[in-house]
Design a protein around this motif. Sequence first.
Motif, PDB file in Angstrom:
ATOM      1  N   TYR A  12     -10.192 -19.504 -28.444  1.00  0.00           N
ATOM      2  CA  TYR A  12     -10.252 -19.923 -27.046  1.00  0.00           C
ATOM      3  C   TYR A  12     -11.651 -20.427 -26.675  1.00  0.00           C
ATOM      4  O   TYR A  12     -11.794 -21.294 -25.804  1.00  0.00           O
ATOM      5  N   LYS A  13     -12.669 -19.914 -27.328  1.00  0.00           N
ATOM      6  CA  LYS A  13     -14.013 -20.455 -27.103  1.00  0.00           C
ATOM      7  C   LYS A  13     -14.114 -21.895 -27.602  1.00  0.00           C
ATOM      8  O   LYS A  13     -14.772 -22.738 -26.985  1.00  0.00           O
ATOM      9  N   VAL A  14     -13.456 -22.168 -28.732  1.00  0.00           N
ATOM     10  CA  VAL A  14     -13.429 -23.541 -29.244  1.00  0.00           C
ATOM     11  C   VAL A  14     -12.741 -24.463 -28.239  1.00  0.00           C
ATOM     12  O   VAL A  14     -13.233 -25.558 -27.934  1.00  0.00           O
ATOM     13  N   LEU A  15     -11.610 -24.027 -27.706  1.00  0.00           N
ATOM     14  CA  LEU A  15     -10.935 -24.829 -26.684  1.00  0.00           C
ATOM     15  C   LEU A  15     -11.837 -25.022 -25.467  1.00  0.00           C
ATOM     16  O   LEU A  15     -11.816 -26.085 -24.831  1.00  0.00           O
ATOM     17  N   GLY A  16     -12.646 -24.010 -25.139  1.00  0.00           N
ATOM     18  CA  GLY A  16     -13.585 -24.147 -24.040  1.00  0.00           C
ATOM     19  C   GLY A  16     -14.606 -25.248 -24.283  1.00  0.00           C
ATOM     20  O   GLY A  16     -15.021 -25.950 -23.352  1.00  0.00           O
ATOM     21  N   CYS A  17     -15.016 -25.410 -25.544  1.00  0.00           N
ATOM     22  CA  CYS A  17     -15.943 -26.501 -25.898  1.00  0.00           C
ATOM     23  C   CYS A  17     -15.279 -27.849 -25.662  1.00  0.00           C
ATOM     24  O   CYS A  17     -15.909 -28.793 -25.154  1.00  0.00           O
ATOM     25  N   PHE A  18     -13.997 -27.959 -26.021  1.00  0.00           N
ATOM     26  CA  PHE A  18     -13.265 -29.194 -25.766  1.00  0.00           C
ATOM     27  C   PHE A  18     -13.120 -29.439 -24.267  1.00  0.00           C
ATOM     28  O   PHE A  18     -13.255 -30.582 -23.799  1.00  0.00           O
ATOM     29  N   ASP A  19     -12.836 -28.388 -23.503  1.00  0.00           N
ATOM     30  CA  ASP A  19     -12.727 -28.533 -22.050  1.00  0.00           C
ATOM     31  C   ASP A  19     -14.029 -29.088 -21.466  1.00  0.00           C
ATOM     32  O   ASP A  19     -14.003 -29.979 -20.600  1.00  0.00           O
ATOM     33  N   ARG A  20     -15.150 -28.579 -21.932  1.00  0.00           N
ATOM     34  CA  ARG A  20     -16.454 -29.027 -21.435  1.00  0.00           C
ATOM     35  C   ARG A  20     -16.696 -30.483 -21.802  1.00  0.00           C
ATOM     36  O   ARG A  20     -17.206 -31.268 -20.994  1.00  0.00           O
ATOM     37  N   PHE A  21     -16.323 -30.864 -23.027  1.00  0.00           N
ATOM     38  CA  PHE A  21     -16.503 -32.247 -23.480  1.00  0.00           C
ATOM     39  C   PHE A  21     -15.632 -33.190 -22.648  1.00  0.00           C
ATOM     40  O   PHE A  21     -16.096 -34.263 -22.222  1.00  0.00           O
ATOM     41  N   GLU A  37     -24.652 -20.804 -28.721  1.00  0.00           N
ATOM     42  CA  GLU A  37     -24.442 -19.547 -28.009  1.00  0.00           C
ATOM     43  C   GLU A  37     -22.964 -19.224 -27.804  1.00  0.00           C
ATOM     44  O   GLU A  37     -22.579 -18.057 -27.752  1.00  0.00           O
ATOM     45  N   THR A  38     -22.136 -20.258 -27.710  1.00  0.00           N
ATOM     46  CA  THR A  38     -20.709 -20.032 -27.480  1.00  0.00           C
ATOM     47  C   THR A  38     -19.986 -19.620 -28.752  1.00  0.00           C
ATOM     48  O   THR A  38     -19.125 -18.737 -28.741  1.00  0.00           O
ATOM     49  N   LEU A  39     -20.351 -20.243 -29.883  1.00  0.00           N
ATOM     50  CA  LEU A  39     -19.601 -20.056 -31.124  1.00  0.00           C
ATOM     51  C   LEU A  39     -20.297 -19.136 -32.123  1.00  0.00           C
ATOM     52  O   LEU A  39     -19.841 -19.002 -33.259  1.00  0.00           O
TER      53      LEU A  39
END
Length: 402
Positions: A58-67, A174-176
């Motif tokens: 879900y953190k990875v998906l959060g990176c995509f959301d931010r992008f 920091e996220t991953l």
Amino acid sequence: MDEAKMSAQEYQRMQAYARIAKQVDFIEGVTPEGLVLVRLGLICTVYFRNGGQRDMGYKVLGCFDRFVEQFGEHLQGQFHSLSGRSFTSLRKDSIVKARVKLQELIDEGAMFSWDLQSEKTAEVAAEYHIETLTSNIDHDPEWLSYLKITLPWQLLEEPDGEQRFKDWVRYLCETLDVDQGYAGLACNLPYDYHQFQPYEFQMAQRYSGLMVDPAPHLDKAALEDGIKGVNWLTLLGPRYIEQLGGMAALKQQLQLPDVSVQETDNGRLMVQAGVLPDVGAPEDGHPPAYVAVNRVLKSVRVPHPDQLHTCMDDAEGFTKANTLAWYARFDDAIPAASVPPQASAGGLRCEAGLPCPESGIWWTPAKDSSHQHFKKGDLMPDFPGSSYGSTIWYREPAPDAR
């Protein structure tokens, strides 16, 4: 901008950006019809563990959301694990629908891949791109996962562009919970990259500052044993910091000309070599700051890297032998004694052939006993035969500033 009113850092940035812009037409591959098949771009690739864990997925998906939030207006194509092995153009709600499907894989602990980019087809190099490949929960924490972003290099010309990119790098670290990574300039290839590997190989032979990174998934297994090498930004996780003597000792070793370090909130280290990334054009030599950082980090570089390209011979692409040569390209570029300890990363700097920005005593590691006085406006001498690479002059601090 008036040079007299320009700060030392602004002057360095102007020089560094001009050095990139000068090489773009030689690096990019454009068809007569104007299609950009190979594109110079800013990349950041990070490798991390526990990609099969639900919270990390879900953190990875959060990176995509931010992008998507920042660059969604540019995105036109995608591929993901459930798309039937075909690259498709984006339609209404395509990203939302893909995200829902990938959440199901994450909940099951399955590996997944996702690519979003600014081209509708797989045959043209994209300016904006984000991709990932995670691991299966059954293989955690042994297998590395990765996430990569690509942005236009022209971002560096914007007043806050450099900081926006570095904010992205820090965010990913920091996220991953990054194990290792790198960021800088690269030849970006189309999604269907295989036929363009010979072109990337040619550019990598000419420009030592370019990262070769067409398919990060090919490097994952080898990078379990060491980092890929140095670039403008080199990212180190705790295990590499420990191998290099610990945070305090490593920061001490990296007190080098044009090198700075930043520690993230979760104990990762971002090592910056140069005020901006450098393509490493042959007429300039290897980027001196890259060479200096390489000397410090060489001991944790991957000892047996996988071949950078697949199905290539020596004339066309990276084989096992010339892959090893590329990894070692900075190793013997400059003797350790050529970088005096009094050079501070924050000092005034000027490249050979440019006017001296400030009167005073200047020196260069490209020549022994080089200290001499220059007046503002004097052209700085060049020593093109130096093993150091390009000639960079540094101003001695005034006596009361020591």
